[in-house]
Design a protein around this motif. Structure first.
Motif, mmCIF file in Angstrom:
data_model
loop_
_atom_site.group_PDB
_atom_site.id
_atom_site.type_symbol
_atom_site.label_atom_id
_atom_site.label_comp_id
_atom_site.label_asym_id
_atom_site.label_seq_id
_atom_site.Cartn_x
_atom_site.Cartn_y
_atom_site.Cartn_z
ATOM 1 N N GLY A 128 0.806 -1.210 0.000
ATOM 2 C CA GLY A 128 0.000 0.000 0.000
ATOM 3 C C GLY A 128 0.838 1.258 0.000
ATOM 4 N N THR A 129 1.998 1.188 0.658
ATOM 5 C CA THR A 129 2.896 2.343 0.672
ATOM 6 C C THR A 129 3.412 2.649 -0.718
ATOM 7 N N LEU A 130 3.863 1.620 -1.439
ATOM 8 C CA LEU A 130 4.342 1.824 -2.807
ATOM 9 C C LEU A 130 3.230 2.372 -3.695
ATOM 10 N N ARG A 131 2.042 1.833 -3.552
ATOM 11 C CA ARG A 131 0.898 2.312 -4.341
ATOM 12 C C ARG A 131 0.628 3.789 -4.084
ATOM 13 N N ASP A 132 0.577 4.188 -2.810
ATOM 14 C CA ASP A 132 0.282 5.574 -2.473
ATOM 15 C C ASP A 132 1.389 6.520 -2.927
ATOM 16 N N LEU A 133 2.633 6.069 -2.867
ATOM 17 C CA LEU A 133 3.736 6.907 -3.342
ATOM 18 C C LEU A 133 3.626 7.140 -4.845
ATOM 19 N N ILE A 134 3.287 6.097 -5.589
ATOM 20 C CA ILE A 134 3.132 6.244 -7.044
ATOM 21 C C ILE A 134 1.962 7.157 -7.375
ATOM 22 N N LEU A 135 0.872 7.028 -6.627
ATOM 23 C CA LEU A 135 -0.314 7.842 -6.872
ATOM 24 C C LEU A 135 -0.223 9.222 -6.234
ATOM 25 N N ASP A 136 0.888 9.472 -5.518
ATOM 26 C CA ASP A 136 1.106 10.762 -4.840
ATOM 27 C C ASP A 136 -0.030 11.066 -3.864
ATOM 28 N N ARG A 137 -0.403 10.053 -3.088
ATOM 29 C CA ARG A 137 -1.450 10.217 -2.086
ATOM 30 C C ARG A 137 -0.804 10.454 -0.731
ATOM 31 N N ASN A 138 -1.090 11.620 -0.154
ATOM 32 C CA ASN A 138 -0.530 11.991 1.143
ATOM 33 C C ASN A 138 -1.642 12.425 2.081
ATOM 34 N N PRO A 139 -1.458 12.116 3.396
ATOM 35 C CA PRO A 139 -0.393 11.297 3.982
ATOM 36 C C PRO A 139 -0.585 9.822 3.657
ATOM 37 N N LEU A 140 0.466 9.025 3.848
ATOM 38 C CA LEU A 140 0.362 7.596 3.604
ATOM 39 C C LEU A 140 -0.744 7.015 4.479
ATOM 40 N N TYR A 141 -1.524 6.111 3.906
ATOM 41 C CA TYR A 141 -2.740 5.628 4.547
ATOM 42 C C TYR A 141 -2.512 5.075 5.948
ATOM 43 N N TRP A 142 -1.425 4.338 6.151
ATOM 44 C CA TRP A 142 -1.254 3.668 7.438
ATOM 45 C C TRP A 142 -0.783 4.605 8.546
ATOM 46 N N THR A 143 -0.282 5.779 8.192
ATOM 47 C CA THR A 143 0.164 6.726 9.216
ATOM 48 C C THR A 143 -1.018 7.378 9.936
ATOM 49 N N GLN A 144 -2.219 7.245 9.370
ATOM 50 C CA GLN A 144 -3.407 7.853 9.973
ATOM 51 C C GLN A 144 -4.394 6.806 10.500
ATOM 52 N N ASP A 145 -4.034 5.536 10.385
ATOM 53 C CA ASP A 145 -4.971 4.466 10.750
ATOM 54 C C ASP A 145 -4.426 3.688 11.947
ATOM 55 N N TRP A 146 -4.783 4.110 13.148
ATOM 56 C CA TRP A 146 -4.266 3.451 14.348
ATOM 57 C C TRP A 146 -4.841 2.044 14.507
ATOM 58 N N VAL A 147 -6.041 1.821 13.944
ATOM 59 C CA VAL A 147 -6.628 0.481 14.003
ATOM 60 C C VAL A 147 -5.768 -0.500 13.213
ATOM 61 N N LEU A 148 -5.328 -0.077 12.041
ATOM 62 C CA LEU A 148 -4.492 -0.928 11.204
ATOM 63 C C LEU A 148 -3.169 -1.262 11.886
ATOM 64 N N LEU A 149 -2.517 -0.253 12.446
ATOM 65 C CA LEU A 149 -1.231 -0.476 13.110
ATOM 66 C C LEU A 149 -1.388 -1.369 14.342
#
Length: 207
Positions: A43-64
Motif C-alpha cells: 500500500g505504501t508503494l501504491r500511495d507513493l506512485i499515486l502521490d497520495r498523502n499522507p500515507l494511509y497507514w500513518t493515519q490508521d491506528w486500528v491498522l497499526l
C-alpha cells in the motif's frame, strides 16, 4: 466492508511476515519488523506512485494496532505449537488476494488508466511478499519462484476492473475478485501448476 476486507488482507500479510521470520530463525523484534513490512509495503508503494498523502497507514491506528496484535499472537502460537505445513503459503495467498483487490480499488478511485489500475493492483499485492523475503534473505523471492503468483494477482485485478465497468457494487466486486486470486493461487499450489518455461531454462535445469 472494503475496509474490513483490507484489514483481513493486511492481517494475513502480517502473520506471513512473522511466519517467515520464524522460519529464518529471527528474534521476536525481527518478527514484528517483518509483520509491519509485509503488511504495509504494498500500500505504501501504491500511495507513493499515486502521490497520495499522507500515507494511509500513518493515519490508521486500528491498522497499526491490528498488525502488532497479529504479530504478537502469531509469535505466541509459534512458541507453543509447531508451524503447520504450508502455513506461510496459505496465509500469503489470503493476503495477496485481498490486498491486490484493494489496490485496484484505490487506483480506480485515483482516476488512472485501466492499464495503470492493473499494474498498481499487482504491485500492491506482491510488494509485501518481496520485501518480506528480501529481509529474510530468501532469494529469489516467492514471486520469482512461483509463476502463478503475480499472474493470479493480475487475473483478480482484471476481474475487479471488469466488474467495476459492469457497475457491480464495490463490496461484491471485491469479494468476487479476491476469490479469483485465492482460487488461482491455491489451485497452483495444490496441483503444482506453473507457467511454461523457456526451453533454454529447462535445458539448464536438466543439465
Amino acid at each position: 466492508m472494503l475496509h474490513v476486507l483490507y484489514l483481513v488482507g493486511v492481517a494475513a500479510f502480517a502473520a506471513s511476515g512473522v511466519l517467515a521470520a520464524h522460519r529464518a530463525n529471527m528474534d521476536p523484534f525481527g518478527g514484528l519488523v517483518l509483520a509491519f513490512a509485509a503488511g504495509v509495503s504494498g500500500g505504501t508503494l501504491r500511495d507513493l506512485i499515486l502521490d497520495r498523502n499522507p500515507l494511509y497507514w500513518t493515519q490508521d491506528w486500528v491498522l497499526l494496532t491490528l498488525i502488532a496484535t497479529v504479530g504478537v499472537v502469531t509469535m505466541v502460537y509459534l512458541r507453543f505449537w509447531k508451524l503447520p505445513h504450508h502455513a506461510l503459503l496459505l496465509v500469503d495467498a489470503v493476503g495477496l488476494s485481498v490486498v491486490t483487490v484493494i489496490g485496484a480499488r484505490a487506483a480506480i478511485e485515483s482516476g488512472v488508466t485501466p492499464l495503470a489500475v492493473l499494474i498498481l493492483a499487482v504491485l500492491t499485492g506482491v510488494t509485501g511478499e518481496v520485501v518480506r523475503d528480501v529481509l529474510c534473505g530468501e532469494l529469489p523471492p516467492l514471486l520469482l519462484r512461483e509463476e502463478v503468483y503475480a499472474t493470479a494477482a493480475f487475473a483478480g485485478a482484471l476481474c475487479y476492473l471488469a466488474l467495476h465497468w459492469l457497475d457491480v457494487g464495490p463490496g461484491p466486486a471485491a469479494v468476487s475478485s479476491a476469490a479469483v486470486v485465492l482460487a488461482l493461487r491455491l489451485a497452483a499450489m495444490y496441483w503444482g501448476v506453473s507457467l511454461p518455461r523457456s526451453r533454454s531454462h529447462e535445458a539448464q535445469e536438466a543439465g
